[in-house]
Scaffold this motif. Structure first.
Motif, mmCIF file in Angstrom:
data_model
loop_
_atom_site.group_PDB
_atom_site.id
_atom_site.type_symbol
_atom_site.label_atom_id
_atom_site.label_comp_id
_atom_site.label_asym_id
_atom_site.label_seq_id
_atom_site.Cartn_x
_atom_site.Cartn_y
_atom_site.Cartn_z
ATOM 1 N N LYS A 150 0.824 -1.054 -0.141
ATOM 2 C CA LYS A 150 -0.062 -0.090 -0.215
ATOM 3 C C LYS A 150 0.909 1.162 -0.069
ATOM 4 O O LYS A 150 0.328 2.373 -0.231
ATOM 5 C CB LYS A 150 -0.869 0.035 1.297
ATOM 6 N N SER A 151 2.197 1.188 0.285
ATOM 7 C CA SER A 151 2.886 2.305 0.402
ATOM 8 C C SER A 151 3.752 2.629 -0.944
ATOM 9 O O SER A 151 4.369 3.542 -0.927
ATOM 10 C CB SER A 151 4.101 2.381 1.694
ATOM 11 N N ALA A 152 3.578 1.595 -1.772
ATOM 12 C CA ALA A 152 4.330 1.646 -3.086
ATOM 13 C C ALA A 152 4.052 2.968 -3.957
ATOM 14 O O ALA A 152 2.476 3.581 -3.755
ATOM 15 C CB ALA A 152 4.042 0.463 -4.070
ATOM 16 N N THR A 153 4.637 3.572 -4.298
ATOM 17 C CA THR A 153 4.415 4.777 -5.384
ATOM 18 C C THR A 153 4.787 4.453 -6.489
ATOM 19 O O THR A 153 5.630 3.643 -7.075
ATOM 20 C CB THR A 153 5.094 5.916 -4.970
ATOM 21 N N TYR A 154 3.906 4.948 -7.657
ATOM 22 C CA TYR A 154 3.879 4.903 -9.203
ATOM 23 C C TYR A 154 4.072 5.942 -9.981
ATOM 24 O O TYR A 154 3.563 7.173 -9.185
ATOM 25 C CB TYR A 154 2.789 4.247 -9.601
ATOM 26 N N ASP A 155 4.689 5.874 -10.949
ATOM 27 C CA ASP A 155 4.976 7.075 -11.677
ATOM 28 C C ASP A 155 3.689 7.243 -12.712
ATOM 29 O O ASP A 155 2.912 6.316 -12.867
ATOM 30 C CB ASP A 155 6.437 6.969 -12.472
ATOM 31 N N ARG A 156 3.749 8.299 -13.636
ATOM 32 C CA ARG A 156 2.726 8.484 -14.685
ATOM 33 C C ARG A 156 2.494 7.291 -15.604
ATOM 34 O O ARG A 156 1.046 7.260 -16.118
ATOM 35 C CB ARG A 156 2.763 9.592 -15.399
ATOM 36 N N PHE A 157 3.293 6.374 -15.672
ATOM 37 C CA PHE A 157 3.016 5.296 -16.471
ATOM 38 C C PHE A 157 2.489 3.874 -15.977
ATOM 39 O O PHE A 157 2.467 2.949 -16.301
ATOM 40 C CB PHE A 157 4.358 4.689 -17.324
ATOM 41 N N GLY A 158 2.542 3.766 -14.558
ATOM 42 C CA GLY A 158 2.139 3.096 -13.573
ATOM 43 C C GLY A 158 3.450 1.984 -13.237
ATOM 44 O O GLY A 158 3.011 1.147 -12.718
ATOM 45 N N CYS A 159 4.683 2.526 -13.344
ATOM 46 C CA CYS A 159 5.663 1.905 -13.113
ATOM 47 C C CYS A 159 6.154 2.151 -11.564
ATOM 48 O O CYS A 159 5.606 3.055 -11.068
ATOM 49 C CB CYS A 159 7.002 2.263 -13.747
#
Length: 145
Positions: A65-74
């Protein structure tokens, strides 16, 4: 050759990852020094690409739940780690070039190449990269963890 870690964070995981990268690069540089001493005069060294964009990476982090993603979903942390590795690698290669001016050492930048494809996916068109326009389908593995 001494490799400096630039991690000044108190996060234990970052310190461990930094140690891993530095240790790995030291082993790699020792190997590279050996092949240069045995007569190699042209060497191509590839950096790592965007690991956080691999479907397995996205799938493995989907439960975090703490994972962050960039604008591409990576997965941003994975890609930041890969970038950190590449920055250190390029610093080391610069030193090696200075130590061995008679050796042509070329850096293959897979990270920037893949980032350029993602950044320019709209202009590349669906025929070239059909999955880019539907990120969730390509970046998600077949099985959920």
């Amino acid at each position: 050759m001494k490799i400096k870690s630039n991690v000044s964070s108190s996060h234990e995981s970052l310190i461990i990852l930094s140690y891993f990268v530095v240790n790995k690069l030291c082993c790699f540089i020792n190997w590279l020094q050996k092949i240069i001493s045995q007569g190699a005069r042209k060497v191509l060294v590839f950096g790592v690409s965007l690991d956080g964009c691999r479907p397995i990476s996205v799938t493995m982090e989907s439960a975090n739940k703490s994972a962050t993603y960039d604008r591409f979903g990576c997965v941003k942390d994975n890609n930041d780690f890969c970038n950190y590795h590449n920055v250190l690698l390029q610093e080391v290669l610069k030193e090696l070039r200075e130590q061995h001016p008679d050796v042509q050492i070329v850096y293959g930048d897979l990270y920037s190449a893949m980032q350029s494809i993602l950044d320019n996916s709209q202009s590349l068109g669906e025929c070239f990269f059909p999955f880019i326009h539907n990120y969730p389908l390509i970046l998600r593995g077949c099985f959920r963890v």
